[in-house]
Design a protein around this motif. Structure first.
Motif, short mmCIF file in Angstrom:
data_model
loop_
_atom_site.label_atom_id
_atom_site.label_comp_id
_atom_site.label_asym_id
_atom_site.label_seq_id
_atom_site.Cartn_x
_atom_site.Cartn_y
_atom_site.Cartn_z
N LEU A 58 34.76 -33.83 55.12
CA LEU A 58 34.92 -32.98 56.30
C LEU A 58 34.71 -31.53 55.90
O LEU A 58 35.18 -31.10 54.84
N LYS A 59 34.03 -30.77 56.72
CA LYS A 59 33.70 -29.39 56.35
C LYS A 59 34.96 -28.53 56.20
O LYS A 59 34.94 -27.52 55.50
N GLN A 60 36.05 -28.93 56.83
CA GLN A 60 37.29 -28.16 56.76
C GLN A 60 38.08 -28.45 55.48
O GLN A 60 39.05 -27.74 55.19
N VAL A 61 37.70 -29.49 54.74
CA VAL A 61 38.44 -29.88 53.53
C VAL A 61 37.80 -29.23 52.31
O VAL A 61 36.65 -29.51 51.96
N ILE A 62 38.54 -28.35 51.65
CA ILE A 62 38.04 -27.68 50.45
C ILE A 62 37.97 -28.65 49.29
O ILE A 62 36.97 -28.71 48.57
N ASP A 63 39.04 -29.41 49.08
CA ASP A 63 39.07 -30.35 47.97
C ASP A 63 40.20 -31.34 48.18
O ASP A 63 41.14 -31.08 48.95
N VAL A 64 40.10 -32.49 47.51
CA VAL A 64 41.15 -33.50 47.49
C VAL A 64 41.46 -33.82 46.04
O VAL A 64 40.59 -34.29 45.31
N ALA A 65 42.67 -33.52 45.61
CA ALA A 65 43.10 -33.84 44.24
C ALA A 65 43.87 -35.15 44.27
O ALA A 65 44.76 -35.33 45.10
N SER A 66 43.53 -36.07 43.35
CA SER A 66 44.15 -37.40 43.39
C SER A 66 45.01 -37.71 42.18
O SER A 66 45.55 -38.80 42.08
N ASP A 67 45.16 -36.76 41.25
CA ASP A 67 46.05 -36.95 40.11
C ASP A 67 46.56 -35.58 39.66
O ASP A 67 46.06 -34.54 40.11
N PRO A 68 47.56 -35.53 38.78
CA PRO A 68 48.15 -34.24 38.40
C PRO A 68 47.17 -33.26 37.78
O PRO A 68 47.29 -32.04 37.99
N GLU B 37 54.46 -36.25 27.16
CA GLU B 37 54.14 -35.32 26.08
C GLU B 37 54.18 -33.89 26.61
O GLU B 37 54.00 -33.65 27.80
N LYS B 38 54.39 -32.96 25.70
CA LYS B 38 54.62 -31.58 26.11
C LYS B 38 53.47 -30.99 26.94
O LYS B 38 53.72 -30.28 27.93
N PRO B 39 52.21 -31.21 26.59
CA PRO B 39 51.14 -30.64 27.41
C PRO B 39 51.21 -31.08 28.88
O PRO B 39 51.00 -30.27 29.78
N MET B 40 51.54 -32.35 29.12
CA MET B 40 51.64 -32.83 30.49
C MET B 40 52.86 -32.23 31.19
O MET B 40 52.80 -31.85 32.37
N ARG B 41 53.98 -32.11 30.47
CA ARG B 41 55.16 -31.49 31.07
C ARG B 41 54.87 -30.04 31.45
O ARG B 41 55.27 -29.57 32.52
N ASP B 42 54.17 -29.34 30.58
CA ASP B 42 53.82 -27.95 30.86
C ASP B 42 52.89 -27.86 32.07
O ASP B 42 53.04 -26.97 32.91
N LEU B 43 51.94 -28.79 32.15
CA LEU B 43 51.00 -28.79 33.26
C LEU B 43 51.73 -28.98 34.59
O LEU B 43 51.50 -28.26 35.56
N LEU B 44 52.64 -29.95 34.62
CA LEU B 44 53.36 -30.24 35.86
C LEU B 44 54.29 -29.08 36.24
O LEU B 44 54.41 -28.73 37.42
N SER B 45 54.94 -28.50 35.25
CA SER B 45 55.81 -27.35 35.52
C SER B 45 54.99 -26.19 36.10
O SER B 45 55.45 -25.49 37.00
N TYR B 46 53.79 -26.01 35.58
CA TYR B 46 52.92 -24.95 36.07
C TYR B 46 52.51 -25.21 37.53
O TYR B 46 52.50 -24.30 38.36
N CYS B 47 52.20 -26.47 37.84
CA CYS B 47 51.86 -26.84 39.23
C CYS B 47 53.02 -26.52 40.16
O CYS B 47 52.83 -25.94 41.25
N GLN B 48 54.24 -26.88 39.76
CA GLN B 48 55.40 -26.60 40.60
C GLN B 48 55.64 -25.11 40.77
O GLN B 48 56.02 -24.64 41.84
N SER B 49 55.37 -24.34 39.72
CA SER B 49 55.58 -22.88 39.82
C SER B 49 54.58 -22.26 40.79
O SER B 49 54.94 -21.34 41.55
N ILE B 50 53.35 -22.76 40.82
CA ILE B 50 52.36 -22.22 41.76
C ILE B 50 52.74 -22.60 43.19
O ILE B 50 52.64 -21.77 44.10
N LEU B 51 53.19 -23.83 43.40
CA LEU B 51 53.61 -24.23 44.74
C LEU B 51 54.80 -23.40 45.21
O LEU B 51 54.88 -23.02 46.38
N SER B 52 55.71 -23.08 44.30
CA SER B 52 56.84 -22.22 44.66
C SER B 52 56.37 -20.82 45.01
O SER B 52 56.89 -20.19 45.94
N GLU B 53 55.36 -20.34 44.29
CA GLU B 53 54.82 -19.02 44.60
C GLU B 53 54.13 -19.01 45.96
O GLU B 53 54.24 -18.05 46.73
#
Length: 388
Positions: free
Chosen positions: A194-204, A259-275
């Motif tokens: 759909l032209k209104q959809v910028i992107d669809v993310a399907s995993d972390p 593993e730490k890289p994945m934990r950091d990635l998810l924490s970063y995603c949550q911080s952006i959503l909070s922002e």
């Protein structure tokens, strides 16, 4: 001829009498409930109960307006609605705003409401559902973010698709969607073109890439607003609005076994959503944050506090309900009526959310489908994320 004319006149009078009699019976029941529950307060030497001052006929039923005795605690009114509904065997709503309003409805909330029956409304509004009083709408330009909770198969994802369809049909050239579908893309991947959809993310990891781009967009918009002296998108010439939908936010919670890289990635995603929840509303970005498993981890405090619209479909426990809407109740929603939800803003309402199928959504939005090339920043053998 006069005899024939008298028949409808007498019938009308009889109907009016029956209606008045029925309302007086209801009012008598209300008075008895007040006395049995001791809903009243001392005024001088007398114990005074609420006094009826008006009885208004509405499209949905009858409204009884009472003057409250001084000093009556709000807690005393809490059981009134439940007791009246059971006694009158009809839906009842009790509200207190200077006066005590008791609405006795003619009909229950319908068990199914179709999207095709939703009326058209102007502005950045969406239908939340239908109840005894009629349609309930929400204005995203007044309240930009919302959180949604609900056990699987009770209507949460259908609600998201209904909102998406309504916004596209009413703002085809101005609405944009970034969808984080953490059910593996099973629900929203089909709408990627759909032209209104910028992107669809399907995993972390795809969610991380999308949200990183949104963080850059936030910074650009902040600079633009400062440059022009703007403080809120509703007071600017900007017509576009971006909606970020997160379906199944529990997948973004860092776990100890990761593993730490994945934990950091998810924490970063949550911080952006909070922002986004903190500053995105003024910039024209709206967040719809959804989870099947509401806990303090899956629903971050910053997001919840900045989302004044809270929606809960059926949940398994009172604790889960309290996480979403700050009080119990979602665990008591009927288990045999998908689409029944509690809407919480400054007040609480129960509604039946409009139902739309994937086939209907696809047919309605087919005209907006365009060919797209999916972009990704990852290579086939890339399995780590590096943080600066």
């Amino acid at each position: 001829m006069l005899e024939l004319l008298a028949i409808p006149v007498l019938s009308g009078a009889a109907a009016l009498y029956v209606g008045v009699k029925k309302r007086s019976v209801d009012e008598m029941v209300i008075r008895k409930v007040f006395k049995n529950l001791k809903v009243g307060a001392m005024e001088g030497k007398d114990f005074v109960y609420p006094k009826l001052i008006a009885m208004e006929k509405k499209d949905y039923g009858v409204r009884y307006v009472y003057r409250m005795p001084l000093g009556l605690p709000k807690k005393a009114l809490e059981p009134v609605e439940e007791i009246l509904a059971a006694t009158l065997d009809r839906p009842v709503e009790v509200t207190f705003k200077k006066w005590l309003y008791i609405d006795v409805f003619n009909n229950d909330i319908p068990e199914k409401v179709l999207y095709n029956d939703v009326p058209n409304m102007a502005g950045w509004v969406v239908p939340l559902g239908f109840n005894e009083k009629g349609w309930i709408f929400h204005d995203f330009d007044k309240t930009p973010h919302c959180v949604v909770g609900g056990t699987t198969r009770f209507g949460k994802t259908v609600f998201l698709k209904m909102v998406m369809t309504y916004l596209i049909e009413h703002h085809p050239n101005d609405v944009e969607f970034l969808i984080i579908d953490l059910k593996g893309g099973l629900e929203f991947e089909r709408y990627r073109e759909l032209k209104q959809v910028i992107d669809v993310a399907s995993d972390p990891i795809e969610a991380f890439e999308c949200l990183t781009s949104i963080k850059v967009l936030l910074e650009q918009k902040m600079a633009e607003f400062k440059r022009n002296g703007w403080s809120n998108v509703v007071h600017t010439p900007i017509q576009k609005r971006m909606f970020i939908i997160v379906d199944e936010a529990a997948q973004l919670v860092p776990e100890k076994f990761m593993e730490k890289p994945m934990r950091d990635l998810l924490s970063y995603c949550q911080s952006i959503l909070s922002e986004i929840a903190r500053i995105g509303g003024a910039l024209g970005i709206r967040l719809i944050f959804c989870t099947q498993y509401p806990t303090s981890d899956t629903l971050p405090r910053q997001i919840k506090q900045n989302a004044d619209l809270k929606i809960s479909f059926r949940l398994p426990t009172g604790y889960a309900s309290a996480v979403v809407i700050d009080e119990q109740g979602a665990e008591e929603l009927p288990s045999d009526i998908p689409g029944r939800a509690i809407i919480k803003t400054h007040e609480k309402k129960i509604v039946q959310v409009p139902y739309i199928t994937d086939d209907e959504m696809t047919k309605r939005l087919e005209v907006y489908r365009v060919a797209k090339v999916r972009k990704t920043n990852r290579t086939a053998d890339e399995d780590t994320i590096c943080f600066e």
